[in-house]
Design an enzyme around this catalytic site. Sequence first.
Site, short mmCIF file in Angstrom:
data_model
loop_
_atom_site.label_atom_id
_atom_site.label_comp_id
_atom_site.label_asym_id
_atom_site.label_seq_id
_atom_site.Cartn_x
_atom_site.Cartn_y
_atom_site.Cartn_z
N CYS A 82 0.86 -1.20 0.00
CA CYS A 82 0.00 0.00 0.00
C CYS A 82 0.88 1.24 0.00
CB CYS A 82 -0.92 0.01 1.22
SG CYS A 82 -2.37 -1.05 1.08
N ASP B 147 10.77 -5.93 -8.87
CA ASP B 147 11.00 -6.66 -7.63
C ASP B 147 12.40 -6.33 -7.12
OD1 ASP B 147 9.61 -9.51 -6.34
OD2 ASP B 147 11.67 -8.98 -5.77
N GLY C 44 4.01 -19.60 -0.36
CA GLY C 44 5.21 -18.78 -0.42
C GLY C 44 4.95 -17.28 -0.40
N HIS D 272 -0.34 -9.52 -5.17
CA HIS D 272 0.62 -9.11 -6.21
C HIS D 272 0.84 -10.25 -7.17
CE1 HIS D 272 2.83 -10.72 -2.73
NE2 HIS D 272 3.71 -11.22 -3.59
N HIS E 50 3.61 -11.67 -9.74
CA HIS E 50 4.98 -11.66 -10.23
C HIS E 50 4.94 -11.87 -11.75
CE1 HIS E 50 7.02 -12.49 -6.26
NE2 HIS E 50 5.83 -12.99 -5.98
P1 5GP Z 1 5.86 -13.06 -2.30
O1 5GP Z 1 6.99 -13.81 -1.64
O2 5GP Z 1 4.91 -12.48 -1.26
O3 5GP Z 1 5.15 -13.80 -3.38
O4 5GP Z 1 6.54 -11.85 -3.06
C1 5GP Z 1 6.93 -10.67 -2.43
C2 5GP Z 1 7.96 -10.04 -3.32
O5 5GP Z 1 8.13 -8.71 -2.93
C3 5GP Z 1 9.35 -10.70 -3.23
O6 5GP Z 1 9.73 -11.18 -4.52
C4 5GP Z 1 10.24 -9.58 -2.73
O7 5GP Z 1 11.52 -9.58 -3.33
C5 5GP Z 1 9.46 -8.33 -3.08
N1 5GP Z 1 9.69 -7.23 -2.16
C6 5GP Z 1 9.65 -7.28 -0.79
N2 5GP Z 1 9.88 -6.07 -0.27
C7 5GP Z 1 10.05 -5.22 -1.33
C8 5GP Z 1 10.31 -3.81 -1.43
O8 5GP Z 1 10.44 -3.08 -0.43
N3 5GP Z 1 10.43 -3.29 -2.68
C9 5GP Z 1 10.29 -4.06 -3.81
N4 5GP Z 1 10.44 -3.46 -4.98
N5 5GP Z 1 10.04 -5.39 -3.74
C10 5GP Z 1 9.92 -5.96 -2.53
ZN ZN Z 2 -1.79 -3.24 1.15
#
Ligand code: 5GP
Ligand code: ZN
Length: 112
Positions: free
Chosen positions: A6, A29, A91, A98, A100
């Site tokens: 957010c 990312d 994961g 979000h 990817h």
């Molecule tokens: P998840 O593991 O929840 O599917 O993906 C979260 C993603 O957010 C991860 O790939 C991680 O690298 C990315 N991420 C986490 N914190 C940040 C941030 O502060 N900035 C950006 N640009 N990506 C982030």
């Molecule tokens: Zn949020």
Amino acid sequence: MDCLFCKIAAGEIPSTKVYEDDDVYAFLDINPHAPTHFLVIPKNHIDSAAEITSENSYVVAKIYEVIAKLAKELNLDDGYRVVTNIGEDGGQTVRHLHFHVLAGRLLAWPPG
Ligand code: 5GP
Ligand code: ZN
């Protein structure tokens, strides 16, 4: 609400923007797993894809439109993968929906 994505969507935490409109934000990312790796999110908070309803599902359609447009603009002609992780076993580390988008190398299937 104290939510990282957010804050990123609101510009309160910096990110490298790839796309933005009234409903959708896309950014690189921070820890890329492929030569191209960006995230596409709804600006309004949704915990995960498990919380998609008839009220908010329009934004998922918009997100897939944005992904198709960006993939063309970025010439991801060899293919790419769209992934949304849900919950602990899925994961998911950030509890804001979000998607990817990964490209630029041959991606393994099935995932580990
Ligand atoms: P998840 O593991 O929840 O599917 O993906 C979260 C993603 O957010 C991860 O790939 C991680 O690298 C990315 N991420 C986490 N914190 C940040 C941030 O502060 N900035 C950006 N640009 N990506 C982030
Ligand atoms: Zn949020």
